[in-house]
Design an enzyme around this catalytic site. Structure first.
Site, PDB file in Angstrom:
ATOM      1  N   HIS A   1       0.832  -1.202   0.000  1.00  0.00           N
ATOM      2  CA  HIS A   1       0.000   0.000   0.000  1.00  0.00           C
ATOM      3  C   HIS A   1       0.871   1.258   0.000  1.00  0.00           C
ATOM      4  O   HIS A   1       0.452   2.314  -0.469  1.00  0.00           O
ATOM      5  CB  HIS A   1      -0.906   0.036   1.236  1.00  0.00           C
ATOM      6  CG  HIS A   1      -1.999  -0.984   1.216  1.00  0.00           C
ATOM      7  ND1 HIS A   1      -1.808  -2.289   1.623  1.00  0.00           N
ATOM      8  CD2 HIS A   1      -3.296  -0.902   0.832  1.00  0.00           C
ATOM      9  CE1 HIS A   1      -2.944  -2.957   1.501  1.00  0.00           C
ATOM     10  NE2 HIS A   1      -3.863  -2.147   1.022  1.00  0.00           N
TER      11      HIS A   1
ATOM     12  N   ASP B   1      -4.341  -6.746  -7.598  1.00  0.00           N
ATOM     13  CA  ASP B   1      -4.623  -6.022  -6.370  1.00  0.00           C
ATOM     14  C   ASP B   1      -4.866  -4.568  -6.775  1.00  0.00           C
ATOM     15  O   ASP B   1      -4.654  -4.180  -7.936  1.00  0.00           O
ATOM     16  CB  ASP B   1      -3.445  -6.159  -5.397  1.00  0.00           C
ATOM     17  CG  ASP B   1      -3.857  -5.960  -3.944  1.00  0.00           C
ATOM     18  OD1 ASP B   1      -4.974  -5.476  -3.684  1.00  0.00           O
ATOM     19  OD2 ASP B   1      -3.042  -6.280  -3.050  1.00  0.00           O
TER      20      ASP B   1
END
Length: 646
Positions: free
Chosen positions: A237, A319
């Site tokens: 992230h 993702d």
């Protein structure tokens, strides 16, 4: 004290409860000639723009500054205009059962009412169980590492069945789980208890069982994060993690669970944004520096390893492409085009859409993908193969039916109300959570705590919702169980600004008043375990003070199990693999105020002797010295006392 569990009887009850509580859906059949014909016919009718729409999956978690819990007209128009193939829901979208059912119904109706392109949406969510639980109401489950501690494929399948049945009841048809990462790096900041184990074979066994449970309910399951995010020390992230291993090394560890999932018919595989320099030699030059090309964008990883080496011909989804591992190094269009060229079928969250003004970003992505096809940089034949996989899965999972027979909102609401968070599911949730509780140290027979009436228990943990949950459980034991007499309970929370004990007279006074101490530890990042971190020194100083004054103390590990090595002065060490506290308290991790976990209450019940812990460590725990983990072990995979007499 509660009696030791009879495991044969428990698993028998689990099977019976599961059969009674989960409305079984037909397992997707193999692709039939009729499905192939329907897919081929549909493909011939679709424009290039419609095909690209099937391959783009945005989120609408916020809209015009508010949580998107009711379908905004503009969102409906975006889905319709771009013929989007799916959407992903987050905690901001799904506050409670009736609201979630209505939102999902309205999202699906946008497409069903479009005669020009009525291919139903993938409505997706990350409902892993444990610390990644999106639904505001329902059954939370203890999480994957807790299931790893039970060593029970029956529990893993039951967990998958609960997840699948509750999502199906809400109208959600794709789950982004199970996590098949092998968590063999104690410094991993993002996977941790989301993994079943550090043992790849156990991950494969329990992941397979959970997949079966999900897919038997008519919900597509997704193996993630390929080729494996477990041996990383960076959260994708916020940066690009790198796994510097050869294909031969990956086959010995990371790829074992994925290979099993592929062989057993997993519906989807989700890629991880992980640099694999020994597999993909292309590098990225950006303002952040020079990096290996992330696996999500790598032809050598997706086509070479996943498709050709492992033989996977199913659906591949990225993702989230707006994570910094991608967004810091590529434009949105570059990322999408590279993923498609690598062999990925669906680009997840390629841009951030938060208002109607953001639509221009989506327009740019579509325009640039079309230009790439027109220039020959991206082959339309590859686009067709991806859309073929998407349509095939939608058909075989019963999402895209041969005849349109939509479920009414009333029918969906009735199913959701009877299934989501049902009493039968809650019974199973409690069983598997208690089966996971793991005792790895019990010096001087510290546990179970047996306070006398009027004695004092100090409950210390990082957040108020955790202490609230523990106190609530203690009070329920006093009221209902009979094993615990009325006690005084003191609470204290600690965080980054909490001073050392010699500068904290308020905490010293509470320790002096206490006869028993419960110290919760919730650490997901080894950087917070250094001696200068309050996550380290506060519990350590409390345990040393308890030992000097002859008070009984227990470390309650609320998340990653590696903190037991960091607190060797605790007389007892109990692990529950989950940190979520009281449902009336804040839950900032999931962005959700209604989602409580079963793990903390199970730990408190064990501490006070309501049952004997039966869990086995699902990971190796290395020794911790001078702020770092060592190569030799503090506790081994499989450790765990299963009686109090240790």
């Amino acid at each position: 004290m509660g009696q030791k569990l009879n495991w044969t009887a428990t698993l028998g009850l689990t099977t019976a409860l599961l059969a009674a509580s989960l409305p079984m859906q037909p397992v997707a059949a193999e692709t039939t000639a009729s499905v192939t014909e329907r897919v081929d016919t549909q493909l011939e009718q679709m424009t290039l723009e419609q095909k690209i729409g099937q391959m783009i999956m945005p989120d609408f978690r916020l809209w015009d500054g508010a949580n998107h819990t009711k379908l905004a007209p503009e969102v409906g128009r975006i889905i319709d205009r771009f013929d989007l193939g799916g959407v992903i829901l987050f905690a901001e979208n799904v506050s409670e059962t009736e609201q979630t059912t209505k939102l999902v119904h309205d999202l699906r109706e946008v497409v069903e009412q479009d005669p020009s392109n009525d291919i139903p949406l993938f409505v997706t969510i990350d409902q892993e169980g444990g610390i990644v639980t999106r639904l505001g109401t329902g059954t939370n489950l203890p999480g994957n590492m807790a299931l790893g501690a039970t060593r029970s494929s029956a529990y893993a399948e039951a967990a998958g069945g609960i997840i699948g049945s509750e999502l199906h009841a809400l109208g959600i048809n794709v789950n982004f789980g199970p996590v098949l990462d092998v968590n063999n790096n104690p410094g991993n900041p993002v996977i941790g208890v989301r993994s079943f184990s550090s043992d790849p074979n156990l991950v494969g066994e329990l992941g397979s069982a959970m997949t079966q449970g999900i897919q038997e309910q008519g919900v597509a399951a997704t193996a993630k994060h390929f080729p494996g995010h477990g041996d990383t020390a960076v959260d994708s992230h916020y940066g690009l993690p790198v796994v510097d291993k050869s294909l031969a090394e990956l086959k010995q560890l990371e790829l074992i669970p994925f290979k099993r999932a592929i062989d057993e018919g997993i519906d989807m595989v989700m890629t991880g944004h992980i640099g694999m320099p020994q597999i993909e030699d292309e590098v990225v030059e950006s303002k952040q520096g020079t990096f290996p090309l992330p696996a999500t964008l790598s032809d050598d990883v997706i086509t070479g390893v996943l498709r050709e080496e492992l033989g996977y011909q199913g659906l591949v989804i990225t993702d989230a492409l707006n994570m910094q591992a991608i967004a810091d190094n590529f434009t949105e269009s570059e990322a999408v085009i590279k993923t498609f060229k690598a062999g990925v079928d669906i680009a997840l969250m390629p841009t951030i859409l938060r208002s109607a003004s953001d639509v221009t970003k989506l327009e740019t992505i579509f325009d640039d993908v079309i230009k790439a096809v027109e220039s020959g940089d991206l082959k339309e034949a590859d686009i067709d193969r991806s859309v073929e996989r998407i349509l095939t899965l939608k058909a075989t999972r019963g999402i895209w039916k041969e005849t349109n027979d939509p479920v009414t909102l009333e029918e969906q609401l009735n199913e959701a109300k009877s299934v989501v968070g049902s009493p039968e599911h809650k019974v199973l949730e409690r069983q598997m959570t208690e089966a996971a509780v793991t005792l790895v140290r019990n010096d001087r027979k510290t546990l179970p705590f047996k306070p006398k009436k009027g004695q004092t228990v100090l409950v210390l943990s990082p957040t108020k919702d955790q202490t609230d949950s523990m106190v609530k459980t203690i009070r329920s034991l006093e009221k209902n169980a009979g094993n615990l007499k009325l006690v005084n309970v003191l609470t204290e929370n600690y965080g980054a600004s909490t001073p050392h004990l010699n500068q904290n007279p308020a905490l010293q006074e509470k320790i002096n008043q206490a006869d028993y101490l419960i110290v919760g530890s919730n650490v997901n990042n080894s950087a917070k375990l250094g001696t200068s971190s309050a996550d380290h020194y506060v519990p350590a100083e409390v345990f040393r003070q308890a030992n000097r004054t002859g008070k009984k103390s227990v470390l309650l590990s609320l998340r990653n199990p590696y903190d037991v090595a960091v607190q060797p002065d605790a007389d007892a060490q109990l692990l529950v693999y989950g940190f979520k506290g009281d449902p009336n308290g804040p839950d900032s991790e999931a962005g959700n105020t209604k989602s409580a976990g079963p793990n903390l209450p199970a730990g408190i019940r064990a501490i006070f002797g309501e049952f004997v812990p039966q869990g086995k460590l699902p990971v190796d725990v290395p020794k911790f010295k001078d702020g770092t983990f060592q190569t030799d072990l503090y506790r081994e995979f499989g450790d765990g006392f299963r009686n109090w007499n240790k």
